[in-house]
Enzyme design. Structure first.
Site, PDB file in Angstrom:
ATOM      1  N   GLY A  61       0.499  -1.458  -0.091  1.00  0.00           N
ATOM      2  CA  GLY A  61       0.053  -0.217  -0.125  1.00  0.00           C
ATOM      3  C   GLY A  61       1.040   0.896   0.081  1.00  0.00           C
ATOM      4  N   ARG A  87       0.868  -5.091  -6.362  1.00  0.00           N
ATOM      5  CA  ARG A  87       1.425  -6.725  -5.468  1.00  0.00           C
ATOM      6  C   ARG A  87       0.903  -7.482  -6.451  1.00  0.00           C
ATOM      7  NH1 ARG A  87      -2.565  -3.709  -2.172  1.00  0.00           N
ATOM      8  NH2 ARG A  87      -1.254  -3.683   0.319  1.00  0.00           N
ATOM      9  N   ASP A 139       4.816  -5.518   6.193  1.00  0.00           N
ATOM     10  CA  ASP A 139       5.378  -6.414   5.340  1.00  0.00           C
ATOM     11  C   ASP A 139       5.484  -7.242   4.985  1.00  0.00           C
ATOM     12  OD1 ASP A 139       2.637  -6.738   6.413  1.00  0.00           O
ATOM     13  OD2 ASP A 139       2.868  -7.736   8.730  1.00  0.00           O
ATOM     14  N   THR A 155       4.181   2.082   5.471  1.00  0.00           N
ATOM     15  CA  THR A 155       2.657   1.748   5.547  1.00  0.00           C
ATOM     16  C   THR A 155       2.578   2.573   6.826  1.00  0.00           C
ATOM     17  OG1 THR A 155       1.430  -0.010   6.126  1.00  0.00           O
ATOM     18  CG2 THR A 155       3.132  -0.314   7.312  1.00  0.00           C
ATOM     19  N   ASP A 175      -0.022   2.126   8.242  1.00  0.00           N
ATOM     20  CA  ASP A 175      -0.805   0.849   9.486  1.00  0.00           C
ATOM     21  C   ASP A 175       0.391   0.449  10.747  1.00  0.00           C
ATOM     22  OD1 ASP A 175      -2.676   0.213   7.329  1.00  0.00           O
ATOM     23  OD2 ASP A 175      -1.398  -1.738   6.897  1.00  0.00           O
ATOM     24  N   ASP A 180       2.540  -1.660  11.396  1.00  0.00           N
ATOM     25  CA  ASP A 180       2.332  -2.513  11.824  1.00  0.00           C
ATOM     26  C   ASP A 180       3.101  -4.070  11.447  1.00  0.00           C
ATOM     27  OD1 ASP A 180       1.827  -2.799   9.004  1.00  0.00           O
ATOM     28  OD2 ASP A 180      -0.317  -4.265   9.129  1.00  0.00           O
ATOM     29  N   ARG A 231      -5.722  -2.299   8.513  1.00  0.00           N
ATOM     30  CA  ARG A 231      -5.588  -4.109   8.140  1.00  0.00           C
ATOM     31  C   ARG A 231      -5.727  -4.264   9.562  1.00  0.00           C
ATOM     32  NH1 ARG A 231      -1.018  -5.472   3.953  1.00  0.00           N
ATOM     33  NH2 ARG A 231      -2.429  -6.690   3.159  1.00  0.00           N
TER      34      ARG A 231
END
Ligand code: ATP
Length: 320
Positions: free
Chosen positions: A11, A72, A103, A125, A127, A129, A171
């Site tokens: 993303g 992607r 990740d 990102t 996120d 994460d 996410r």
């Protein structure tokens, strides 16, 4: 090390451009040739790349998204795909690759590293994460975008004595949700990392808040939990408080990066190139306790990230 490639993957996130700019300019400063690869690993497989100059990264530090674009790639997710990517990298004389992404992108880079191709990863990102780092490029901008939306929604919720249910991105992780719950003064926040009971965790704090004189209510739902519309309906049925759901969606991904994202992206981009200059390979860049550092990529991917329980408690106390 003479020629390095840089790509953005997964993303898009605000600040990726600042990181690309830092990689290119630091690379050229140290006498390296820097190839910009378009569209992530898909572009690497297609040999979609060109040499970057000092000027080709001009006027991008303030722009969201990524000038290199991102994609992607399913083809890359196989041993044959990784081997093909390495053979294409060699055609273009690449000695190492700097990957800016989340990740999933790290796992792709790990596959390249384990097949003998040197990589460095930069966390990018919204996120936040990635287990090995406390901070990922784009997170701060996304938080500020969500906060801006919360403030606008709050004006209406207050004026009409309503409850607002807001679903935010992240996410499978609740870092955006937890942070904006605190910065936005939410009555309740529902995170994928914690099991929840709708009556205990949402209805009860709303009713108790009403009894203490609250006039409006904010409930944050993380994307990894979802169901904001159904939750809003349930709240209205149980409490008779008019409730509206808003799913913020992709508005959270774009936009001009904050100062913090630009500075961190610039520092991490330069750090990545310096690692390669020092002959260090297969590392991921990370922020730990406010200091930029690096870890072995395989070790980094074994790490686990947990939600900060103190922050979860803090939100409960401040929502009283
Ligand atoms: P974000 O979290 O912002 O979406 P991401 O980097 O996690 O970013 P992904 O779509 O998961 O986004 O990954 C980007 C690309 O990395 C994939 O298209 C694929 O090429 C590669 N990739 C993802 N997962 C793996 C994996 N398990 N092994 C090898 N490569 C992977």
């Amino acid at each position: 090390m003479k020629t390095i490639g840089v790509l953005t993957s997964g993303g898009d996130a605000p600040g990726m451009n600042a990181a690309v700019r830092a990689v290119v300019r630091t690379g050229i400063y140290y006498g390296l040739k820097v190839m910009g690869i378009r569209k992530g690993y898909a572009g690497l497989l297609n040999g979609d790349m060109e040499e970057m100059t000092l000027r080709s990264v001009g006027d991008i530090i303030h722009r969201g998204g990524t000038i290199l674009q991102t994609a992607r790639s399913a083809e890359f997710n196989s041993e044959a795909g990784v081997k093909k990517a390495i053979s294409i990298a060699k055609v273009f004389g690449l000695d190492a690759l700097i990957v800016i992404g989340g990740d999933g992108s790290y796992r792709g880079a790990r596959d390249l590293a384990n097949q003998g191709f040197p990589v460095i990863c930069i966390p990018g990102t919204i996120d936040n994460d990635i287990a090995s780092t406390e901070y990922t490029i784009g997170f701060d901008t996304a938080l500020n975008t969500v906060q801006d939306a919360i403030d606008k929604i709050r004006d209406t919720a207050y004026s009409h004595e309503r409850c607002s249910v807001l679903e935010v991105m992240g996410r499978h992780a609740g870092y955006i949700a937890l942070n904006v719950a605190i910065s936005g003064g939410a009555e309740a926040v529902i995170l994928p990392e914690k099991e929840f009971d709708i009556d205990r965790d949402i209805i009860k704090p709303i009713i108790e808040g009403r009894n203490r004189g609250k006039k409006h209510y904010l409930v944050i739902i993380a994307e990894g939990v979802g169901g904001a519309v159904e939750i809003a309906k349930y709240i209205e049925e149980k409490t008779d408080i008019k409730t509206r759901a808003t799913i913020l969606g992709h508005i959270q991904r774009g936009g001009s990066p904050t100062v913090y994202d630009r500075v961190m992206a610039s520092r991490m981009g330069a750090y990545a190139v310096k690692l390669l200059k020092e002959g260090k390979i297969n590392r991921v860049i990370a922020l730990q306790k406010g200091v930029i550092t690096d870890f072995d990529i395989n070790e980094a991917l074994q790490m686990k990230k947990t939600i900060d329980e103190e922050m979860v408690e803090l939100n409960k106390i401040l929502a009283l």
